[in-house]
Design a protein around this motif. Sequence first.
Motif, PDB file in Angstrom:
ATOM      1  N   ARG A  52       0.812  -1.216   0.000  1.00 55.58           N
ATOM      2  CA  ARG A  52       0.000   0.000   0.000  1.00 55.58           C
ATOM      3  C   ARG A  52       0.845   1.266   0.000  1.00 55.58           C
ATOM      4  O   ARG A  52       1.966   1.264   0.515  1.00 55.58           O
ATOM      5  CB  ARG A  52      -0.934   0.003   1.216  1.00 55.58           C
ATOM      6  N   PRO A  53       0.305   2.324  -0.570  1.00 60.05           N
ATOM      7  CA  PRO A  53       1.001   3.614  -0.499  1.00 60.05           C
ATOM      8  C   PRO A  53       1.324   3.981   0.947  1.00 60.05           C
ATOM      9  O   PRO A  53       0.472   3.860   1.831  1.00 60.05           O
ATOM     10  CB  PRO A  53      -0.013   4.592  -1.108  1.00 60.05           C
ATOM     11  N   GLY A  54       2.555   4.386   1.183  1.00 56.53           N
ATOM     12  CA  GLY A  54       2.978   4.755   2.528  1.00 56.53           C
ATOM     13  C   GLY A  54       3.681   3.648   3.279  1.00 56.53           C
ATOM     14  O   GLY A  54       4.238   3.888   4.354  1.00 56.53           O
ATOM     15  N   ALA A  55       3.683   2.422   2.747  1.00 52.43           N
ATOM     16  CA  ALA A  55       4.311   1.304   3.449  1.00 52.43           C
ATOM     17  C   ALA A  55       5.809   1.536   3.638  1.00 52.43           C
ATOM     18  O   ALA A  55       6.381   1.154   4.663  1.00 52.43           O
ATOM     19  CB  ALA A  55       4.079   0.001   2.692  1.00 52.43           C
ATOM     20  N   ASP A  56       6.448   2.180   2.665  1.00 52.09           N
ATOM     21  CA  ASP A  56       7.878   2.460   2.779  1.00 52.09           C
ATOM     22  C   ASP A  56       8.149   3.471   3.894  1.00 52.09           C
ATOM     23  O   ASP A  56       9.129   3.346   4.644  1.00 52.09           O
ATOM     24  CB  ASP A  56       8.434   2.963   1.446  1.00 52.09           C
ATOM     25  N   TYR A  74      -3.398   3.837  15.697  1.00 50.52           N
ATOM     26  CA  TYR A  74      -3.064   5.231  15.408  1.00 50.52           C
ATOM     27  C   TYR A  74      -1.725   5.340  14.678  1.00 50.52           C
ATOM     28  O   TYR A  74      -1.595   6.064  13.681  1.00 50.52           O
ATOM     29  CB  TYR A  74      -3.026   6.024  16.713  1.00 50.52           C
ATOM     30  N   GLN A  75      -0.727   4.612  15.164  1.00 56.64           N
ATOM     31  CA  GLN A  75       0.606   4.720  14.579  1.00 56.64           C
ATOM     32  C   GLN A  75       0.652   4.170  13.153  1.00 56.64           C
ATOM     33  O   GLN A  75       1.296   4.753  12.273  1.00 56.64           O
ATOM     34  CB  GLN A  75       1.620   4.003  15.472  1.00 56.64           C
ATOM     35  N   ILE A  76      -0.025   3.075  12.906  1.00 50.80           N
ATOM     36  CA  ILE A  76      -0.045   2.498  11.564  1.00 50.80           C
ATOM     37  C   ILE A  76      -0.798   3.409  10.604  1.00 50.80           C
ATOM     38  O   ILE A  76      -0.349   3.669   9.477  1.00 50.80           O
ATOM     39  CB  ILE A  76      -0.699   1.102  11.591  1.00 50.80           C
ATOM     40  N   ALA A  77      -1.943   3.907  11.061  1.00 45.63           N
ATOM     41  CA  ALA A  77      -2.823   4.697  10.187  1.00 45.63           C
ATOM     42  C   ALA A  77      -2.218   6.047   9.818  1.00 45.63           C
ATOM     43  O   ALA A  77      -2.713   6.714   8.901  1.00 45.63           O
ATOM     44  CB  ALA A  77      -4.180   4.894  10.853  1.00 45.63           C
ATOM     45  N   ARG A  78      -1.162   6.468  10.484  1.00 52.84           N
ATOM     46  CA  ARG A  78      -0.478   7.694  10.073  1.00 52.84           C
ATOM     47  C   ARG A  78       0.212   7.519   8.724  1.00 52.84           C
ATOM     48  O   ARG A  78       0.507   8.512   8.050  1.00 52.84           O
ATOM     49  CB  ARG A  78       0.560   8.100  11.119  1.00 52.84           C
ATOM     50  N   PHE A  79       0.477   6.255   8.341  1.00 53.58           N
ATOM     51  CA  PHE A  79       1.268   6.002   7.141  1.00 53.58           C
ATOM     52  C   PHE A  79       0.516   5.257   6.038  1.00 53.58           C
ATOM     53  O   PHE A  79       0.700   5.548   4.863  1.00 53.58           O
ATOM     54  CB  PHE A  79       2.521   5.193   7.515  1.00 53.58           C
TER      55      PHE A  79
END
Length: 204
Positions: free
Chosen positions: A20-24, A140-145
């Motif tokens: 997914r976009p943001g995984a990096d 919360y921390q995962i969903a930031r990215f």
Amino acid sequence: MNGTRDPKADFLTIYKDIRRPGADKLLAWLASTDFFTAPAGAKHHGAHAGGLVVHSLTVWSRLREITLRETIDGKAILGRTPETNETVAILGLLHDVCKAGVYHAETKRRRNPETGVWEDYLGYTFRDPLPLGHGEKSLYQIARFIRLEDHEALAIRWHMGAYDTAARTDLRDLSAAMDATPWVWRLHEADMCAAHIDERGTDE
């Protein structure tokens, strides 16, 4: 997971399933924390350096087994599709990112049970600079990215099951989450199997 292998290398290999976009950016953030060297807890399972990444891999392995064994009339429900692999990687590898940066190594005192003599030992003390709660903080921390699907968000939020502090006072939301998607109980089962079967006696 094979204990002779490098847990961080295994983690990075499996993480490639998350496309997914943001995984990096999420991975870069993890690398900037102590995620790969932190313990899984201050005592009990994984209470040693690197215990958190080992626990994450063990939960991933258990969750993969659980999803593959589910059948209806002898036919697999999920199977190994890119979508399923991605969800299993997200839930297994990332459900406990809330533990990064909260366990601090300190010299402590204890009485040696064999000699009765007090001795120093290196242990961990829990101090959380962002006390949002357990599942809530990981979410919360995962969903930031990266963007999570609803079933993934519910599974991460409630992966502690009845051990979650909110569930201790009111089980309605946990029950509703389990009714909403089987991924909630799948992840909880994987987490419990990892902690109470696979990792028993791994504290140091």
